[in-house]
Design an enzyme around this catalytic site. Structure first.
Site, PDB file in Angstrom:
ATOM      1  N   CYS B 162       0.806  -1.218   0.000  1.00 30.72           N
ATOM      2  CA  CYS B 162       0.000   0.000   0.000  1.00 30.72           C
ATOM      3  C   CYS B 162       0.840   1.271   0.000  1.00 30.72           C
ATOM      4  O   CYS B 162       0.291   2.371  -0.042  1.00 30.72           O
ATOM      5  CB  CYS B 162      -0.949  -0.009   1.190  1.00 30.72           C
ATOM      6  SG  CYS B 162      -1.925  -1.520   1.211  1.00 30.72           S
ATOM      7  N   HIS B 304      -2.186   8.323   6.059  1.00 33.17           N
ATOM      8  CA  HIS B 304      -2.505   7.026   5.463  1.00 33.17           C
ATOM      9  C   HIS B 304      -3.938   6.649   5.830  1.00 33.17           C
ATOM     10  O   HIS B 304      -4.666   6.132   4.989  1.00 33.17           O
ATOM     11  CB  HIS B 304      -1.501   5.983   5.968  1.00 33.17           C
ATOM     12  CG  HIS B 304      -1.612   4.646   5.324  1.00 33.17           C
ATOM     13  ND1 HIS B 304      -1.549   4.476   3.958  1.00 33.17           N
ATOM     14  CD2 HIS B 304      -1.787   3.398   5.846  1.00 33.17           C
ATOM     15  CE1 HIS B 304      -1.666   3.174   3.672  1.00 33.17           C
ATOM     16  NE2 HIS B 304      -1.818   2.510   4.792  1.00 33.17           N
ATOM     17  N   GLU B 315      -1.033   5.620  13.793  1.00 27.26           N
ATOM     18  CA  GLU B 315      -0.693   6.811  13.013  1.00 27.26           C
ATOM     19  C   GLU B 315      -1.076   8.097  13.744  1.00 27.26           C
ATOM     20  O   GLU B 315      -0.316   9.075  13.723  1.00 27.26           O
ATOM     21  CB  GLU B 315      -1.371   6.759  11.642  1.00 27.26           C
ATOM     22  CG  GLU B 315      -0.906   7.904  10.736  1.00 27.26           C
ATOM     23  CD  GLU B 315      -1.480   7.823   9.335  1.00 27.26           C
ATOM     24  OE1 GLU B 315      -2.477   7.112   9.125  1.00 27.26           O
ATOM     25  OE2 GLU B 315      -0.918   8.490   8.444  1.00 27.26           O
ATOM     26  N   LYS B 333      -8.913   8.363   2.205  1.00 26.18           N
ATOM     27  CA  LYS B 333      -9.538   7.039   2.060  1.00 26.18           C
ATOM     28  C   LYS B 333     -11.003   7.036   2.525  1.00 26.18           C
ATOM     29  O   LYS B 333     -11.754   6.130   2.168  1.00 26.18           O
ATOM     30  CB  LYS B 333      -8.725   5.979   2.808  1.00 26.18           C
ATOM     31  CG  LYS B 333      -7.365   5.718   2.138  1.00 26.18           C
ATOM     32  CD  LYS B 333      -6.573   4.630   2.823  1.00 26.18           C
ATOM     33  CE  LYS B 333      -5.229   4.392   2.162  1.00 26.18           C
ATOM     34  NZ  LYS B 333      -4.212   5.448   2.452  1.00 26.18           N
ATOM     35  N   HIS B 338      -9.625   2.567   0.019  1.00 31.58           N
ATOM     36  CA  HIS B 338      -8.187   2.308   0.025  1.00 31.58           C
ATOM     37  C   HIS B 338      -7.786   1.781  -1.356  1.00 31.58           C
ATOM     38  O   HIS B 338      -8.061   0.626  -1.694  1.00 31.58           O
ATOM     39  CB  HIS B 338      -7.843   1.293   1.116  1.00 31.58           C
ATOM     40  CG  HIS B 338      -6.369   1.161   1.378  1.00 31.58           C
ATOM     41  ND1 HIS B 338      -5.413   1.481   0.429  1.00 31.58           N
ATOM     42  CD2 HIS B 338      -5.694   0.752   2.485  1.00 31.58           C
ATOM     43  CE1 HIS B 338      -4.207   1.257   0.948  1.00 31.58           C
ATOM     44  NE2 HIS B 338      -4.347   0.824   2.184  1.00 31.58           N
ATOM     45  N   PHE B 397       1.197  -3.173   3.894  1.00 33.79           N
ATOM     46  CA  PHE B 397       1.307  -4.555   4.377  1.00 33.79           C
ATOM     47  C   PHE B 397       2.748  -5.003   4.182  1.00 33.79           C
ATOM     48  O   PHE B 397       3.359  -4.732   3.152  1.00 33.79           O
ATOM     49  CB  PHE B 397       0.390  -5.468   3.554  1.00 33.79           C
ATOM     50  CG  PHE B 397      -0.974  -5.697   4.167  1.00 33.79           C
ATOM     51  CD1 PHE B 397      -1.454  -4.919   5.200  1.00 33.79           C
ATOM     52  CD2 PHE B 397      -1.786  -6.714   3.678  1.00 33.79           C
ATOM     53  CE1 PHE B 397      -2.713  -5.147   5.748  1.00 33.79           C
ATOM     54  CE2 PHE B 397      -3.053  -6.943   4.218  1.00 33.79           C
ATOM     55  CZ  PHE B 397      -3.512  -6.169   5.245  1.00 33.79           C
TER      56      PHE B 397
END
Lengths: 81, 409
Positions: B162, B304, B315, B333, B338, B397
């Protein structure tokens, strides 16, 4: 012979985005800018949708659409369609 | 950065919010999610996503080559064309030997591979496509862009899940800084809205599930107390990067500057971020150091923000530790879902637009961040504010942390 097999027209316009105006009986794979990958793809589609084996090198490469049509018609009779 | 300053001179995007940069920006600023039920996912545990709609991709690609391109390739090619045109460059006349193409993807053509696996199982190997490999391999977005634009410099397809988009922009920046090219066409693409991948996201526990009476459009809610997982999106974003001096010399006006980049790896767990956030924080600090900035220089964070419990908690804590001045935070997102490997490039593009226009888009589906998060989330309405320096985070990931520092031109 001026007829073109309807599957040829369908696949050339639908899958390969060849403008319909270029799809004339005397057209060849070269004249339609169908490269070897595209021709191999076309052969698989003929086999899968019409049940007609069509070797891309020997059958399709230098043939006109009229000649390919004649082959498809004849082969389709042969496979009982 | 010790090397030459790199400018972003062109931007192209195709996302669930729109088929180009302008439509995407308008859609993201509206702050409403594009998630919807997808008929092709009927029967799947997760049957909704944010998808690119309303465009005949083959017609948009034109010519006779679309048959050999997976959807992920088509999205990238369209975004690249927009970016290059936006930069005022013409691939028919440029010196292609000096043009690099760096386009990342996380899953590449797994959708095409899956289709071919079904054909192989049901019909045998002679029924499989002669283009099967081309429909699968992750380098084809970069390769088809290079073919279409006669770009014969270095090319590659970075994959860091990602964060692939940010990794691609970082790599492209380095190619420019080290003189390996004069123009870099760089970004990322992703299209994994098909049953096998959607089942995988559901099975992994990362995807939000639809509760009774829920509408898919309320599910992606980054930094919300009741966030319950990610919603899958798709799209592509491509930028044109040049050394700023080259851009100015040809009279191009940069949209923004790529001031710094940082990358680290958690080396901890394939799906869970390290709970301390310490390694991800080092990526942020590396980007700041690369840019020559103090944390207090940063006006805005494009997060993110996946809407998963773990990412958003880690985060948010990271942002409040590194940036005590509480810069504005957005998380696209919520609107776009995503977009996986493309997300970092899309969010970098949106950060560029925030710097350029002085507008921070709101986070969709968020009234206020969870009480334990001490961050300044923009909600409900766009925030109109001049921002000079921003960072955008991407965490993939596998533990791949990638951060860009972007500056108003």
């Amino acid at each position: 012979m001026n007829r073109i097999h309807p599957k040829i027209i369908e696949v050339l316009t639908g899958t390969f985005k060849v403008p319909a105006a270029e799809i004339v009986p005397e057209a060849t794979m070269d004249s339609l800018e169908m490269d070897s990958l595209a021709v191999a793809e076309l052969a698989v589609i003929f086999k899968e949708t019409l049940g007609v084996p069509a070797d891309s090198d020997t059958l399709l490469k230098d043939a006109s659409l009229a000649e390919i049509t004649a082959y498809l018609d004849e082969a389709a009779v042969g496979v009982g369609r | 950065m010790s090397g030459p300053t790199v400018a972003i001179t062109g931007l192209g995007m195709i996302t669930p919010a729109g088929q180009d940069t302008a439509a995407t920006w308008d859609g993201v600023c509206a702050g409403v999610s594009y998630a919807r039920t997808v008929p092709e996912l009927s029967g799947c545990a997760v049957d909704f996503a944010c998808t690119v709609d309303g465009i005949d991709l083959d017609a948009a690609i034109g010519g006779r080559t679309a048959f050999r391109m997976g959807r992920y390739v088509k999205l990238a090619l369209l975004a690249a064309r927009e970016a290059v045109a936006d930069a005022g460059l013409d691939p028919t006349t440029w010196d292609g030997t000096r043009v690099a193409v760096v386009v990342g993807t996380s899953s590449g053509g797994t959708a095409g591979l899956t289709e071919q696996a079904v054909v192989l199982e049901r019909r045998g190997h002679e029924a499989t496509s002669p283009s099967a490999i081309l429909l699968t391999i992750p380098n084809m977005p970069a390769a088809e862009i290079a073919i279409g634009m006669r770009a014969t410099g270095p090319s590659m397809a970075p994959c860091t899940a990602c964060s692939s988009g940010v990794t691609a922009l970082h790599a492209a920046r380095d190619l420019l800084a080290t003189g390996q090219c004069d123009i870099a066409v760089a970004g990322a693409t992703e299209s994994v809205v098909y049953p096998v991948a959607m089942a995988g996201f559901a099975r992994s526990g990362a995807a939000a599930q639809l509760g009774p009476g829920d509408d898919p459009s309320v599910l992606s809610r980054p930094f919300a107390r009741d966030r319950s997982g990610l919603v899958v999106g798709e799209g592509a974003a491509i930028m044109v990067l040049e050394r700023e001096s080259d851009a100015r010399a040809r009279g191009a006006a940069p949209r923004a500057l790529l001031a710094g980049a940082g990358a680290t790896t958690d080396a901890y767990h394939p799906t869970s971020p390290h709970p301390s956030g310490a390694v991800a924080q080092r990526a942020v600090e590396a980007a700041l150091r690369d840019a020559g900035w103090s944390p207090y220089d940063v006006d805005h964070v494009n997060a993110h923000g996946t809407s998963t419990q773990l990412n958003d908690a880690t985060e948010a804590a990271l942002i409040s530790r590194v940036f005590p001045q509480r810069p504005s935070v957005t998380a696209p997102k919520g609107v776009l879902g995503h977009c996986m490997g493309a997300a970092g490039a899309i969010e970098a593009g949106l950060t560029v637009l925030t710097l350029q226009h002085g507008v921070v888009p709101p986070i969709a589906n968020l009234d206020a961040p969870a009480v334990e998060f001490d961050i300044d989330c923009v909600t409900k309405q766009p925030l109109y504010t001049r921002a000079d320096r921003a960072v955008t985070h991407s965490f993939g990931f596998g533990g791949h942390n990638a951060v860009l520092a972007l500056e108003r031109a």
